[in-house]
Design an enzyme around this catalytic site. Structure first.
Site, PDB file in Angstrom:
ATOM      1  N   HIS A 185       0.803  -1.218   0.000  1.00  0.00           N
ATOM      2  CA  HIS A 185       0.000   0.000   0.000  1.00  0.00           C
ATOM      3  C   HIS A 185       0.837   1.270   0.000  1.00  0.00           C
ATOM      4  CE1 HIS A 185      -3.582  -2.353   1.938  1.00  0.00           C
ATOM      5  NE2 HIS A 185      -3.338  -2.719   0.693  1.00  0.00           N
ATOM      6  N   GLY A 186       2.128   1.175  -0.204  1.00  0.00           N
ATOM      7  CA  GLY A 186       2.961   2.372  -0.265  1.00  0.00           C
ATOM      8  C   GLY A 186       3.368   2.879   1.109  1.00  0.00           C
TER       9      GLY A 186
END
Length: 158
Positions: free
Chosen positions: A77-78
């Site tokens: 998800h970064g």
């Protein structure tokens, strides 16, 4: 490798250095943040590769002077600031620096997430610089209504 939850949690800590790490979990594994930082000061995460099913690095409430540099993320998800404001009396977040990082095949790039109607707190002095994104679905997200009925603002890099 393949934890049941976060790989590394840095909580209530000062002056922490995490470098040359390689953290791995399947892309579809929930809640497998690579490094989850909370209520900590002077934390540096550098020269690492983080391949998880959730946030690569997350800086949540009470984080001050956190530097994330030369980190490669993906999948997952970064890099996230938050989620913030879920609970009353959360501490402010300030001095978050993300530089010279690469995100590959992630759902999100850089994300700031807060709960709607949360008690007052501040997130300030954040710097995002020299971030390379390859095949990132949502490069920049500022979500001020994080949670089950999320409706954040997504900024495109096109």
């Amino acid at each position: 490798m393949n934890p049941m939850g976060f790989h590394i949690g840095i909580v209530l800590s000062d002056n922490v250095r995490a470098k040359n790490l390689h953290l791995i979990a399947p892309a579809d594994s929930p809640n497998t943040d690579g490094i989850h930082i909370s209520q900590s000061n002077l934390v540096k995460v550098t020269r690492s590769t983080i391949e998880t099913g959730d946030d690569c690095v997350a800086a949540i409430q009470g984080c001050t002077e956190v530097a994330i540099k030369k980190v490669t993320c993906g999948p997952g998800h970064g890099i996230s600031v938050g989620s913030l404001g879920k609970y009353p009396d959360e501490k402010d977040v300030r001095g978050i620096t993300v530089k010279n990082c690469t995100l590959k095949n992630t759902d999100n790039g850089i994300r700031i997430k807060t709960y709607a109607g949360s008690p007052p707190s501040q997130a300030s002095r954040m710097v995002f610089e020299d971030i390379v994104m390859e095949d990132v679905k949502h490069p920049i997200i500022i979500d001020q209504h994080y949670g089950p009925k999320s409706g954040g603002v997504m900024l495109s890099s096109s």
